[in-house]
Design a protein around this motif. Structure first.
Motif, PDB file in Angstrom:
ATOM      1  N   ALA A  19       1.010  -1.122   0.052  1.00 28.98           N
ATOM      2  CA  ALA A  19      -0.029  -0.074   0.139  1.00 28.98           C
ATOM      3  C   ALA A  19       0.912   1.405  -0.010  1.00 28.98           C
ATOM      4  O   ALA A  19       2.060   1.284   0.546  1.00 28.98           O
ATOM      5  N   GLY A  20       0.277   2.377  -0.492  1.00 29.98           N
ATOM      6  CA  GLY A  20       1.082   3.580  -0.450  1.00 29.98           C
ATOM      7  C   GLY A  20       0.285   4.632  -1.197  1.00 29.98           C
ATOM      8  O   GLY A  20      -0.651   4.561  -1.789  1.00 29.98           O
ATOM      9  N   PHE A  22      -1.642   7.143  -3.657  1.00 30.26           N
ATOM     10  CA  PHE A  22      -1.655   6.838  -5.106  1.00 30.26           C
ATOM     11  C   PHE A  22      -2.221   8.073  -5.679  1.00 30.26           C
ATOM     12  O   PHE A  22      -1.595   8.898  -6.611  1.00 30.26           O
ATOM     13  N   LEU A  23      -3.558   8.596  -5.369  1.00 29.29           N
ATOM     14  CA  LEU A  23      -4.326   9.611  -6.030  1.00 29.29           C
ATOM     15  C   LEU A  23      -3.580  11.064  -5.968  1.00 29.29           C
ATOM     16  O   LEU A  23      -3.627  11.485  -6.875  1.00 29.29           O
ATOM     17  N   ALA A  58      -2.316  -2.275  -5.957  1.00 34.06           N
ATOM     18  CA  ALA A  58      -3.270  -1.188  -6.540  1.00 34.06           C
ATOM     19  C   ALA A  58      -2.907  -0.464  -7.652  1.00 34.06           C
ATOM     20  O   ALA A  58      -3.567  -0.368  -8.658  1.00 34.06           O
ATOM     21  N   ARG A  61      -2.232  -2.756 -10.482  1.00 33.86           N
ATOM     22  CA  ARG A  61      -3.591  -3.104 -10.784  1.00 33.86           C
ATOM     23  C   ARG A  61      -4.187  -2.240 -11.666  1.00 33.86           C
ATOM     24  O   ARG A  61      -4.877  -2.710 -12.609  1.00 33.86           O
ATOM     25  N   GLU A  62      -4.304  -0.756 -11.264  1.00 34.75           N
ATOM     26  CA  GLU A  62      -4.805   0.242 -11.961  1.00 34.75           C
ATOM     27  C   GLU A  62      -3.946   0.936 -13.135  1.00 34.75           C
ATOM     28  O   GLU A  62      -4.268   2.267 -13.247  1.00 34.75           O
ATOM     29  N   ASP A  78      -9.547  -4.175  -2.276  1.00 37.40           N
ATOM     30  CA  ASP A  78      -8.357  -4.136  -1.656  1.00 37.40           C
ATOM     31  C   ASP A  78      -8.536  -4.655   0.049  1.00 37.40           C
ATOM     32  O   ASP A  78      -7.750  -5.319   0.610  1.00 37.40           O
ATOM     33  N   SER A  97      -1.191   9.768   2.926  1.00 34.99           N
ATOM     34  CA  SER A  97      -2.193   8.925   1.846  1.00 34.99           C
ATOM     35  C   SER A  97      -3.405   8.318   2.937  1.00 34.99           C
ATOM     36  O   SER A  97      -3.189   7.765   3.709  1.00 34.99           O
ATOM     37  N   PRO A  98      -4.704   9.156   2.634  1.00 32.41           N
ATOM     38  CA  PRO A  98      -5.671   8.913   3.220  1.00 32.41           C
ATOM     39  C   PRO A  98      -6.134   7.409   3.049  1.00 32.41           C
ATOM     40  O   PRO A  98      -6.343   6.748   4.032  1.00 32.41           O
ATOM     41  N   GLY A  99      -5.989   6.803   1.786  1.00 33.19           N
ATOM     42  CA  GLY A  99      -6.395   5.498   1.384  1.00 33.19           C
ATOM     43  C   GLY A  99      -5.505   4.502   2.343  1.00 33.19           C
ATOM     44  O   GLY A  99      -5.943   3.481   2.892  1.00 33.19           O
ATOM     45  N   GLU A 103      -6.043   1.600   4.954  1.00 35.57           N
ATOM     46  CA  GLU A 103      -5.524   0.175   4.641  1.00 35.57           C
ATOM     47  C   GLU A 103      -4.883  -0.351   6.292  1.00 35.57           C
ATOM     48  O   GLU A 103      -5.153  -1.475   6.398  1.00 35.57           O
TER      49      GLU A 103
HETATM   50  O1  5HM Z   1      -5.714   7.867  -0.766  1.00 37.06           O
HETATM   51  P1  5HM Z   1      -4.636   7.363  -1.761  1.00 37.06           P
HETATM   52  O2  5HM Z   1      -4.985   7.494  -3.309  1.00 37.06           O
HETATM   53  O3  5HM Z   1      -3.292   7.841  -1.437  1.00 37.06           O
HETATM   54  O4  5HM Z   1      -4.699   5.928  -1.174  1.00 37.06           O
HETATM   55  C1  5HM Z   1      -3.977   4.935  -1.714  1.00 37.06           C
HETATM   56  C2  5HM Z   1      -4.245   3.467  -1.346  1.00 37.06           C
HETATM   57  O5  5HM Z   1      -5.708   3.094  -1.368  1.00 37.06           O
HETATM   58  C3  5HM Z   1      -3.452   2.548  -2.179  1.00 37.06           C
HETATM   59  O6  5HM Z   1      -2.705   1.634  -0.921  1.00 37.06           O
HETATM   60  C4  5HM Z   1      -4.376   1.752  -2.595  1.00 37.06           C
HETATM   61  O7  5HM Z   1      -4.405   0.339  -2.279  1.00 37.06           O
HETATM   62  C5  5HM Z   1      -5.915   2.246  -2.514  1.00 37.06           C
HETATM   63  N1  5HM Z   1      -6.631   2.477  -3.644  1.00 37.06           N
HETATM   64  C6  5HM Z   1      -7.166   1.835  -4.542  1.00 37.06           C
HETATM   65  O8  5HM Z   1      -6.880   0.710  -4.353  1.00 37.06           O
HETATM   66  C7  5HM Z   1      -6.771   4.093  -3.825  1.00 37.06           C
HETATM   67  C8  5HM Z   1      -7.173   4.648  -5.054  1.00 37.06           C
HETATM   68  C9  5HM Z   1      -7.275   6.067  -5.254  1.00 37.06           C
HETATM   69  O9  5HM Z   1      -7.460   6.766  -3.931  1.00 37.06           O
HETATM   70  C10 5HM Z   1      -7.851   3.616  -6.051  1.00 37.06           C
HETATM   71  N2  5HM Z   1      -7.462   2.282  -5.781  1.00 37.06           N
HETATM   72  N3  5HM Z   1      -8.290   3.981  -7.179  1.00 37.06           N
END
Ligand code: 5HM
Length: 170
Positions: A19-20, A22-23, A58, A61-62, A78, A97-99, A103
Motif C-alpha cells: 500500500a502507499g 496513489f491519488l 493497486a 492493478r490500476e 483492497d 495518503s488517506p487510503g 488500509e
Molecule cells: O488516498 P490514496 O489514493 O493515497 O490511497 C492509496 C491506497 O488506497 C493504496 O494503497 C490503494 O491500495 C488504495 N486505492 C486503490 O486501491 C486508492 C485509490 C485512489 O484513491 C484507488 N485504488 N483508485
C-alpha cells in the motif's frame, strides 16, 4: 552447547499487500503516476516477486492511474486482498495518503503483521508512530528504498514471525 534461536523462524511469506500514496501522486495532465513516483513501488514489487512472494498492489492493478477503479470497486477488493495477505507493507506517505491510512487500520484490526516504511526526516501522524503499541508492526526508516531492501526483508520476516509466535497469522 549454545543454541541459536532464529527470530524469523516460521516466517514463510507467500503473499503481501503493498500500500502507499496513489491519488495524490497522479499527474493532473496525464492522470498517471510519473515515472519517479512509480519507481519505489515497481522496485518493491519486483524485489518481492523475485523471491516468489505473490504481491497485490493497486497502483499496478490500476495501470498506475491509467485504469483507475471507482471507489465502489477498489474498496472491497483492497479489503479482501489485505485479509488474504500474510503481511501488509505500507508507505503511509508524507503528506499522508488517506487510503493507505484506512488500509493500515484494516490490517491492524484484522491482526495482520504490518511493515511501515517511513522516509527519514518526514512527519508521520501519531497513530502511525504509535501503532506498534496495539499491533504487530516493524518500522523501516529509509532515505532510499533500494538501499533499504535488506532491512525491508528482515522487517517482513520479523513481523510475520512475531505474529505467528503470538498464535495468529491471520
Ligand atoms: O488516498 P490514496 O489514493 O493515497 O490511497 C492509496 C491506497 O488506497 C493504496 O494503497 C490503494 O491500495 C488504495 N486505492 C486503490 O486501491 C486508492 C485509490 C485512489 O484513491 C484507488 N485504488 N483508485
Amino acid at each position: 552447547m549454545t543454541s541459536i534461536v532464529d527470530e524469523t523462524e516460521g516466517a514463510e511469506v507467500r503473499s503481501l499487500f503493498l500500500a502507499g500514496p496513489f491519488l495524490g501522486l497522479l499527474d493532473p495532465e496525464t492522470g498517471e503516476m510519473p515515472e519517479q513516483e512509480r519507481a519505489p513501488f515497481d522496485l518493491l514489487i519486483k524485489h518481492f516477486e523475485s523471491q516468489g512472494v505473490s504481491v497485490h498492489n493497486a497502483h499496478r492493478r490500476e495501470a498506475w492511474g491509467a485504469a483507475l477503479m471507482q471507489p465502489e470497486e477498489c474498496t472491497r477488493l483492497d479489503q479482501e486482498e489485505i485479509r488474504r495477505a500474510d503481511v501488509l507493507v505500507a508507505l503511509p506517505g508524507s503528506p499522508a495518503s488517506p487510503g493507505t491510512h484506512i488500509e493500515v487500520g484494516w490490517a491492524s484490526a484484522f491482526g495482520k503483521p504490518i511493515v511501515l516504511l517511513l522516509e527519514r526526516d518526514r512527519d508521520y501522524t501519531f497513530l502511525v508512530r504509535g501503532l506498534h503499541t496495539v499491533a504487530t508492526v516493524e518500522y523501516v526508516m529509509y532515505a532510499d528504498v533500494a538501499e533499504a531492501l535488506p532491512a525491508v526483508d528482515r522487517a517482513v520476516r520479523r513481523a510475520v514471525a512475531r505474529r505467528r509466535a503470538a498464535g495468529d497469522g491471520g
